[in-house]
Scaffold this motif. Structure first.
Motif, PDB file in Angstrom:
ATOM      1  N   PRO A  36      -4.642   7.197   0.677  1.00  0.00           N
ATOM      2  CA  PRO A  36      -4.869   7.795  -0.647  1.00  0.00           C
ATOM      3  C   PRO A  36      -4.298   8.255  -1.935  1.00  0.00           C
ATOM      4  O   PRO A  36      -4.538   8.214  -2.977  1.00  0.00           O
ATOM      5  CB  PRO A  36      -6.648   7.512  -0.185  1.00  0.00           C
ATOM      6  N   GLN A  37      -3.516   9.342  -0.807  1.00  0.00           N
ATOM      7  CA  GLN A  37      -2.643   9.936  -2.290  1.00  0.00           C
ATOM      8  C   GLN A  37      -1.624  11.160  -1.199  1.00  0.00           C
ATOM      9  O   GLN A  37      -1.603  10.625  -0.080  1.00  0.00           O
ATOM     10  CB  GLN A  37      -4.184  11.477  -2.703  1.00  0.00           C
ATOM     11  N   GLU A  38      -0.412  11.132  -1.854  1.00  0.00           N
ATOM     12  CA  GLU A  38       0.505  11.255  -1.421  1.00  0.00           C
ATOM     13  C   GLU A  38       0.797  12.722  -0.349  1.00  0.00           C
ATOM     14  O   GLU A  38       0.050  13.803  -1.797  1.00  0.00           O
ATOM     15  CB  GLU A  38       1.815  11.443  -2.470  1.00  0.00           C
ATOM     16  N   PRO A  39       0.523  13.790   0.836  1.00  0.00           N
ATOM     17  CA  PRO A  39       0.450  14.289   0.711  1.00  0.00           C
ATOM     18  C   PRO A  39       1.733  15.219   0.543  1.00  0.00           C
ATOM     19  O   PRO A  39       2.726  14.867   0.344  1.00  0.00           O
ATOM     20  CB  PRO A  39       0.621  14.152   2.694  1.00  0.00           C
ATOM     21  N   LYS A  40       1.665  16.582   0.916  1.00  0.00           N
ATOM     22  CA  LYS A  40       3.071  17.616   0.462  1.00  0.00           C
ATOM     23  C   LYS A  40       3.511  18.483   1.678  1.00  0.00           C
ATOM     24  O   LYS A  40       2.894  18.019   2.864  1.00  0.00           O
ATOM     25  CB  LYS A  40       2.426  18.995  -0.154  1.00  0.00           C
ATOM     26  N   ASN A  41       4.533  18.686   1.369  1.00  0.00           N
ATOM     27  CA  ASN A  41       5.133  19.721   2.651  1.00  0.00           C
ATOM     28  C   ASN A  41       5.827  18.374   3.805  1.00  0.00           C
ATOM     29  O   ASN A  41       4.970  18.911   5.300  1.00  0.00           O
ATOM     30  CB  ASN A  41       4.545  20.829   3.422  1.00  0.00           C
ATOM     31  N   LEU A  42       6.534  17.309   2.944  1.00  0.00           N
ATOM     32  CA  LEU A  42       6.567  16.662   4.145  1.00  0.00           C
ATOM     33  C   LEU A  42       8.182  16.742   5.292  1.00  0.00           C
ATOM     34  O   LEU A  42       8.574  17.301   4.250  1.00  0.00           O
ATOM     35  CB  LEU A  42       7.136  14.993   3.606  1.00  0.00           C
ATOM     36  N   ALA A  43       7.635  16.682   6.741  1.00  0.00           N
ATOM     37  CA  ALA A  43       9.223  16.460   7.502  1.00  0.00           C
ATOM     38  C   ALA A  43      10.139  16.211   7.222  1.00  0.00           C
ATOM     39  O   ALA A  43      10.527  14.786   5.919  1.00  0.00           O
ATOM     40  CB  ALA A  43       8.265  17.051   8.688  1.00  0.00           C
ATOM     41  N   LYS A  44      11.694  16.669   7.243  1.00  0.00           N
ATOM     42  CA  LYS A  44      12.959  16.115   7.165  1.00  0.00           C
ATOM     43  C   LYS A  44      12.907  14.605   7.080  1.00  0.00           C
ATOM     44  O   LYS A  44      13.374  14.033   6.632  1.00  0.00           O
ATOM     45  CB  LYS A  44      13.855  16.455   8.387  1.00  0.00           C
ATOM     46  N   SER A  45      11.723  13.851   8.426  1.00  0.00           N
ATOM     47  CA  SER A  45      12.116  12.532   8.664  1.00  0.00           C
ATOM     48  C   SER A  45      11.314  11.784   8.115  1.00  0.00           C
ATOM     49  O   SER A  45      11.189  10.129   8.726  1.00  0.00           O
ATOM     50  CB  SER A  45      12.207  12.028  10.105  1.00  0.00           C
TER      51      SER A  45
ATOM     52  N   LYS B 182       1.091  -0.942  -0.132  1.00  0.00           N
ATOM     53  CA  LYS B 182      -0.355   0.019  -0.090  1.00  0.00           C
ATOM     54  C   LYS B 182       0.953   1.464   0.191  1.00  0.00           C
ATOM     55  O   LYS B 182       2.104   1.233   0.675  1.00  0.00           O
ATOM     56  CB  LYS B 182      -0.766  -0.203   0.774  1.00  0.00           C
ATOM     57  N   THR B 183       0.704   2.460  -0.734  1.00  0.00           N
ATOM     58  CA  THR B 183       0.964   3.473  -0.351  1.00  0.00           C
ATOM     59  C   THR B 183       0.841   3.663   0.607  1.00  0.00           C
ATOM     60  O   THR B 183       0.060   4.855   1.567  1.00  0.00           O
ATOM     61  CB  THR B 183       0.060   4.816  -1.285  1.00  0.00           C
ATOM     62  N   VAL B 184       1.884   4.457   1.190  1.00  0.00           N
ATOM     63  CA  VAL B 184       1.973   4.773   2.972  1.00  0.00           C
ATOM     64  C   VAL B 184       3.034   6.227   2.934  1.00  0.00           C
ATOM     65  O   VAL B 184       3.656   6.817   2.233  1.00  0.00           O
ATOM     66  CB  VAL B 184       2.749   4.137   3.777  1.00  0.00           C
ATOM     67  N   VAL B 185       2.496   6.768   3.869  1.00  0.00           N
ATOM     68  CA  VAL B 185       3.630   7.920   4.602  1.00  0.00           C
ATOM     69  C   VAL B 185       3.728   7.566   5.969  1.00  0.00           C
ATOM     70  O   VAL B 185       3.612   6.539   6.782  1.00  0.00           O
ATOM     71  CB  VAL B 185       3.033   9.156   4.766  1.00  0.00           C
ATOM     72  N   ILE B 186       5.705   7.399   5.672  1.00  0.00           N
ATOM     73  CA  ILE B 186       6.251   6.963   6.613  1.00  0.00           C
ATOM     74  C   ILE B 186       6.827   8.028   7.427  1.00  0.00           C
ATOM     75  O   ILE B 186       7.572   9.776   6.764  1.00  0.00           O
ATOM     76  CB  ILE B 186       7.492   6.422   5.933  1.00  0.00           C
TER      77      ILE B 186
ATOM     78  N   ALA C 260      -1.227  14.745  12.443  1.00  0.00           N
ATOM     79  CA  ALA C 260      -1.120  15.990  12.039  1.00  0.00           C
ATOM     80  C   ALA C 260      -1.176  16.379  10.991  1.00  0.00           C
ATOM     81  O   ALA C 260      -1.852  17.568  10.493  1.00  0.00           O
ATOM     82  CB  ALA C 260      -0.243  16.485  13.265  1.00  0.00           C
ATOM     83  N   LEU C 261       0.066  15.926  10.364  1.00  0.00           N
ATOM     84  CA  LEU C 261       0.103  16.409   8.694  1.00  0.00           C
ATOM     85  C   LEU C 261      -1.084  16.030   8.421  1.00  0.00           C
ATOM     86  O   LEU C 261      -1.494  17.366   7.410  1.00  0.00           O
ATOM     87  CB  LEU C 261       1.511  15.510   7.969  1.00  0.00           C
ATOM     88  N   LEU C 262      -1.381  14.533   7.735  1.00  0.00           N
ATOM     89  CA  LEU C 262      -2.306  14.524   6.902  1.00  0.00           C
ATOM     90  C   LEU C 262      -3.685  15.191   7.066  1.00  0.00           C
ATOM     91  O   LEU C 262      -4.468  15.784   6.190  1.00  0.00           O
ATOM     92  CB  LEU C 262      -3.355  12.880   7.450  1.00  0.00           C
ATOM     93  N   ASP C 263      -4.417  15.730   8.990  1.00  0.00           N
ATOM     94  CA  ASP C 263      -4.853  15.950   9.313  1.00  0.00           C
ATOM     95  C   ASP C 263      -5.157  17.880   8.375  1.00  0.00           C
ATOM     96  O   ASP C 263      -6.428  18.186   8.398  1.00  0.00           O
ATOM     97  CB  ASP C 263      -5.285  16.467  10.652  1.00  0.00           C
ATOM     98  N   LYS C 264      -3.860  18.058   8.743  1.00  0.00           N
ATOM     99  CA  LYS C 264      -3.657  19.763   7.910  1.00  0.00           C
ATOM    100  C   LYS C 264      -4.207  19.720   6.679  1.00  0.00           C
ATOM    101  O   LYS C 264      -4.549  20.767   5.971  1.00  0.00           O
ATOM    102  CB  LYS C 264      -2.823  20.218   8.740  1.00  0.00           C
ATOM    103  N   GLN C 265      -3.681  18.475   6.198  1.00  0.00           N
ATOM    104  CA  GLN C 265      -4.138  18.267   4.719  1.00  0.00           C
ATOM    105  C   GLN C 265      -5.428  18.053   3.893  1.00  0.00           C
ATOM    106  O   GLN C 265      -5.289  18.052   2.909  1.00  0.00           O
ATOM    107  CB  GLN C 265      -2.669  18.169   3.721  1.00  0.00           C
ATOM    108  N   GLY C 266      -5.728  17.201   4.818  1.00  0.00           N
ATOM    109  CA  GLY C 266      -7.154  16.926   4.920  1.00  0.00           C
ATOM    110  C   GLY C 266      -7.587  15.294   4.017  1.00  0.00           C
ATOM    111  O   GLY C 266      -8.580  15.510   3.573  1.00  0.00           O
ATOM    112  N   ILE C 267      -5.972  14.860   4.273  1.00  0.00           N
ATOM    113  CA  ILE C 267      -6.265  13.518   4.148  1.00  0.00           C
ATOM    114  C   ILE C 267      -6.775  12.338   5.007  1.00  0.00           C
ATOM    115  O   ILE C 267      -5.843  12.317   6.467  1.00  0.00           O
ATOM    116  CB  ILE C 267      -4.716  13.293   3.106  1.00  0.00           C
ATOM    117  N   ALA C 268      -7.851  11.720   4.652  1.00  0.00           N
ATOM    118  CA  ALA C 268      -8.025  10.215   5.646  1.00  0.00           C
ATOM    119  C   ALA C 268      -7.523   8.987   4.748  1.00  0.00           C
ATOM    120  O   ALA C 268      -7.119   9.047   4.400  1.00  0.00           O
ATOM    121  CB  ALA C 268      -9.892  10.194   5.035  1.00  0.00           C
ATOM    122  N   PRO C 269      -7.116   8.770   6.644  1.00  0.00           N
ATOM    123  CA  PRO C 269      -6.101   7.317   5.918  1.00  0.00           C
ATOM    124  C   PRO C 269      -6.400   6.446   5.465  1.00  0.00           C
ATOM    125  O   PRO C 269      -8.049   6.363   5.655  1.00  0.00           O
ATOM    126  CB  PRO C 269      -5.269   7.181   7.524  1.00  0.00           C
TER     127      PRO C 269
END
Length: 266
Positions: free
Chosen positions: A187-196, A126-130, A153-162
């Motif tokens: 379901p989609q790639e979030p933007k503005n990812l933190a360094k880690s 699955k596509t995941v944010v890591i 917090a990252l996903l909530d800020k961008q309105g992306i539901a897991p």
């Protein structure tokens, strides 16, 4: 009981005989000389008195009758014309009511099936944010929860539901601690990812599934049972363990956690 009737018949037959005797005596007296008439009148006059029916004797008391030997009760029932003595009717159980419904059988309590332990499974990528991290064993659970909070917090800020359950992938372990990847399917790639943080794929392939219920502090017992299971079956696993949090770890009490543990196989 027939003796009074016999006495009556005797009395009825005796009266005509006396009348006939008196009639014959009267005829003979008319042809006799007058001198002998008086002499013959006496016996004739006495005849009726002597021939009179003796007074009826009272019927003997039933007690003086010859006793009738007792006989056993007849083997056959009395005739239809005879009315047998009333006997108490046998008690009849009350008939069940037409509306009475038989008690429904009690259904057996459902049997709770055991959780899978060593069940063969196939993981789909699955596509995941890591978020990569490192922790020691003393603060392991807090470190994992901090990683989930950062990704949420990252996903909530961008309105992306897991679109899947959060996971922890252990990449290495030693006596002091471990390295890990916190992953959340999206379901989609979030933007503005933190360094880690990064975007990637979750593990895939054949794996054995085990289930842990309860506090994270008791995970040691579950992993010990998994190790024993692999040794008994002589199975070789990869140096990776995957924990899928079926219950939301950020909202569920720690002692109520349900975690699927996947062990990828070589």
């Amino acid at each position: 009981m027939e003796r009074p009737c016999l006495f009556g018949l005797m009395r009825v037959g005796l009266v005509p005989a006396l009348v006939l005797t008196l009639g014959i005596a009267g005829a003979s007296a008319q042809t006799a000389p007058d001198a002998s008439k008086d002499a013959k009148d006496k016996p004739l006059a006495a005849a009726p008195a002597q021939a009179q029916t003796p007074p009826a004797q009272p019927a003997p008391a039933p007690a003086q009758a010859a006793p009738t030997p007792a006989t056993a009760a007849p083997a056959t029932p009395p005739a239809a014309s005879e009315t047998p003595a009333a006997s108490p009717a046998p008690a009849t159980p009350p008939a069940p009511s037409a509306t009475q419904t038989p008690a429904a059988p009690v259904a057996p309590a459902p049997v709770q099936t055991a959780d899978p332990f060593g069940e063969e499974s196939t993981l789909e990528p699955k596509t995941v944010v890591i978020l990569k991290g490192k922790a020691n064993w003393d603060n392991a659970f807090d470190s994992l929860m901090d990683a989930f909070k950062a990704l949420t917090a990252l996903l909530d800020k961008q309105g992306i539901a897991p679109n899947g359950n959060p996971m922890i992938v252990y990449t290495s372990t030693d006596d002091s601690g471990f390295t890990f990847q916190a992953q959340i399917p999206v379901p989609q790639e979030p933007k503005n990812l933190a360094k880690s943080m990064s975007i990637g794929k979750s593990p895939d392939g054949k794996a054995l599934k085990f289930v842990h219920r309860g506090s994270y502090d008791n995970m040691d017992n579950t992993y010990e049972a998994i190790t024993n299971f692999l040794d008994d079956k002589k199975l070789e696993a990869k140096d990776t363990f995957i924990e899928e949090y079926v219950t939301d770890p950020l909202k569920t009490a720690e002692d109520k956690l349900v975690i699927n543990v996947y062990v990828p196989m070589k």
